[in-house]
Motif scaffolding. Sequence first.
Motif, mmCIF file in Angstrom:
data_model
loop_
_atom_site.group_PDB
_atom_site.id
_atom_site.type_symbol
_atom_site.label_atom_id
_atom_site.label_comp_id
_atom_site.label_asym_id
_atom_site.label_seq_id
_atom_site.Cartn_x
_atom_site.Cartn_y
_atom_site.Cartn_z
ATOM 1 N N MET A 1 -48.809 -17.795 -12.715
ATOM 2 C CA MET A 1 -48.037 -18.406 -13.263
ATOM 3 C C MET A 1 -46.817 -18.443 -11.942
ATOM 4 N N PRO A 2 -46.265 -20.007 -10.963
ATOM 5 C CA PRO A 2 -44.729 -19.672 -10.699
ATOM 6 C C PRO A 2 -43.954 -18.272 -10.275
ATOM 7 N N MET A 3 -43.819 -17.972 -9.100
ATOM 8 C CA MET A 3 -42.307 -17.622 -9.332
ATOM 9 C C MET A 3 -41.092 -17.621 -9.257
ATOM 10 N N SER A 4 -40.636 -16.909 -10.997
ATOM 11 C CA SER A 4 -39.501 -17.701 -10.575
ATOM 12 C C SER A 4 -38.653 -17.526 -9.088
ATOM 13 N N PRO A 5 -37.291 -18.299 -8.771
ATOM 14 C CA PRO A 5 -36.246 -18.318 -8.014
ATOM 15 C C PRO A 5 -35.448 -16.964 -7.423
ATOM 16 N N ILE A 6 -35.283 -16.351 -9.083
ATOM 17 C CA ILE A 6 -34.428 -15.270 -8.706
ATOM 18 C C ILE A 6 -35.545 -14.203 -8.521
ATOM 19 N N GLU A 7 -36.526 -14.348 -9.028
ATOM 20 C CA GLU A 7 -38.370 -13.073 -8.928
ATOM 21 C C GLU A 7 -38.381 -13.113 -7.186
ATOM 22 N N HIS A 8 -38.251 -14.513 -6.392
ATOM 23 C CA HIS A 8 -38.528 -14.477 -5.322
ATOM 24 C C HIS A 8 -37.589 -14.020 -4.599
ATOM 25 N N ASP A 9 -36.050 -14.022 -4.655
ATOM 26 C CA ASP A 9 -34.846 -13.661 -4.318
ATOM 27 C C ASP A 9 -34.996 -12.239 -4.291
ATOM 28 N N ARG A 10 -35.738 -11.742 -5.209
ATOM 29 C CA ARG A 10 -35.400 -10.455 -5.648
ATOM 30 C C ARG A 10 -36.783 -8.868 -4.775
ATOM 31 N N ARG A 11 -37.467 -10.190 -4.767
ATOM 32 C CA ARG A 11 -39.086 -9.609 -4.240
ATOM 33 C C ARG A 11 -39.012 -10.091 -2.494
ATOM 34 N N TYR A 12 -38.863 -11.066 -2.138
ATOM 35 C CA TYR A 12 -38.638 -12.337 -0.477
ATOM 36 C C TYR A 12 -37.429 -12.356 -0.405
ATOM 37 N N GLY A 13 -36.254 -12.473 -0.828
ATOM 38 C CA GLY A 13 -35.704 -13.307 -0.337
ATOM 39 C C GLY A 13 -34.869 -12.534 1.102
ATOM 40 N N GLU A 14 -34.925 -11.468 1.823
ATOM 41 C CA GLU A 14 -34.692 -11.413 2.808
ATOM 42 C C GLU A 14 -35.968 -10.846 3.305
ATOM 43 N N LEU A 15 -37.448 -11.167 3.581
ATOM 44 C CA LEU A 15 -38.583 -10.941 3.765
ATOM 45 C C LEU A 15 -38.466 -13.029 4.656
ATOM 46 N N ASP A 16 -37.986 -13.314 3.997
ATOM 47 C CA ASP A 16 -37.799 -14.710 4.271
ATOM 48 C C ASP A 16 -36.855 -15.420 5.090
ATOM 49 N N GLN A 17 -35.836 -14.131 4.767
ATOM 50 C CA GLN A 17 -34.746 -15.002 6.547
ATOM 51 C C GLN A 17 -35.554 -14.419 7.642
ATOM 52 N N VAL A 18 -36.800 -12.916 7.509
ATOM 53 C CA VAL A 18 -37.004 -12.793 8.861
ATOM 54 C C VAL A 18 -37.903 -13.796 9.271
ATOM 55 N N MET A 19 -38.464 -14.493 7.817
ATOM 56 C CA MET A 19 -39.695 -15.192 8.547
ATOM 57 C C MET A 19 -38.922 -16.340 9.652
ATOM 58 N N ARG A 20 -37.639 -16.901 8.711
ATOM 59 C CA ARG A 20 -37.356 -18.062 8.927
ATOM 60 C C ARG A 20 -36.972 -17.953 11.026
ATOM 61 N N ALA A 21 -36.187 -17.158 11.016
ATOM 62 C CA ALA A 21 -35.734 -17.069 12.450
ATOM 63 C C ALA A 21 -37.009 -16.854 12.985
ATOM 64 N N TYR A 22 -37.937 -16.640 13.123
ATOM 65 C CA TYR A 22 -39.267 -17.062 13.764
ATOM 66 C C TYR A 22 -39.763 -18.196 13.847
ATOM 67 N N VAL A 23 -39.504 -19.345 13.336
ATOM 68 C CA VAL A 23 -39.753 -20.930 13.416
ATOM 69 C C VAL A 23 -39.568 -20.857 14.498
ATOM 70 N N GLY A 24 -40.553 -21.227 14.948
ATOM 71 C CA GLY A 24 -40.162 -21.752 16.805
ATOM 72 C C GLY A 24 -40.594 -20.657 17.786
ATOM 73 N N GLN A 25 -41.062 -20.395 16.909
ATOM 74 C CA GLN A 25 -41.212 -19.086 18.558
ATOM 75 C C GLN A 25 -42.120 -17.899 18.335
ATOM 76 N N PRO A 26 -42.418 -17.266 19.429
ATOM 77 C CA PRO A 26 -43.264 -16.079 19.613
ATOM 78 C C PRO A 26 -43.238 -15.143 18.888
ATOM 79 N N ALA A 27 -44.136 -14.200 17.999
ATOM 80 C CA ALA A 27 -44.154 -13.049 17.755
ATOM 81 C C ALA A 27 -44.334 -12.326 18.596
ATOM 82 N N ASP A 28 -43.907 -11.464 19.191
ATOM 83 C CA ASP A 28 -44.313 -11.190 20.827
ATOM 84 C C ASP A 28 -43.920 -9.954 20.316
ATOM 85 N N ASP A 29 -42.877 -9.400 19.302
ATOM 86 C CA ASP A 29 -42.830 -8.032 19.171
ATOM 87 C C ASP A 29 -43.231 -7.008 19.600
#
Length: 233
Positions: A1-29
């Motif tokens: 069953m797909p996640m609800s929006p609140i479950e997504h934010d609770r578990r992955y909300g800030e992870l998603d923000q980090v990943m968005r910062a890498y769009v179009g950028q090399p992951a060369d850490d």
Amino acid sequence: MPMSPIEHDRRYGELDQVMRAYVGQPADDTEDGLSAALTAYLRHTWHTRPWALGTAEAQLREYARNPPGSLRLRLGEFYPVPDVGLPESGIQDWLLLIADHIRRSVEQGEVPPPSVPITHWEWHARFPELGQFLGGWFSQDMPDEFGTEDDSHGAAVADYAATTDPQIVARLVGELRELLALDLDEADYALAVAELGMEVDPPTPYSPSGWLATVAERLGTPRPDYGPGAAPP
């Protein structure tokens, strides 16, 4: 069953923000250095939502230690990490490396200094309403909606002002003045408005910064309310 929006934010909300910062950028850490994407994320988050850094570190580490299987991804039960150009076998180590860098930044107070945005994500994170304004009213479709005459830019600005809540307009004015206060070269202002979604040139004879200044002045002038039936003096 797909996640609800609140479950997504609770578990992955800030992870998603980090990943968005890498769009179009090399992951060369690396162990000794941060990518441009992570530097941009840290700078913006330190100066706007420093409390979110601990959440990002925890979510990155938890995801790396408990990666989802392909079936659960297809069912929408887990957040799918976007393609960042790394082999699948290297994603877990990379996520842990990012978590380590964020943890070190927090524990040692290593804050990237203020700077002009360096990535597409950082431009939009720092100037969100300006991105909405330029991308929504000054895309390549603008001539179809507002005509190609000399005052089409003025018509678009008037439409934005007439259809947007005054408090949001005031927020845009603040972002315009912040951008102008950076005192960039005209080439950099041209890059800035392009990054923020503007797909047409400023009207003749304005430079990018000159046009932004006129928009800020126009939208920053209060519109008086003379009351029902009253004529302006």
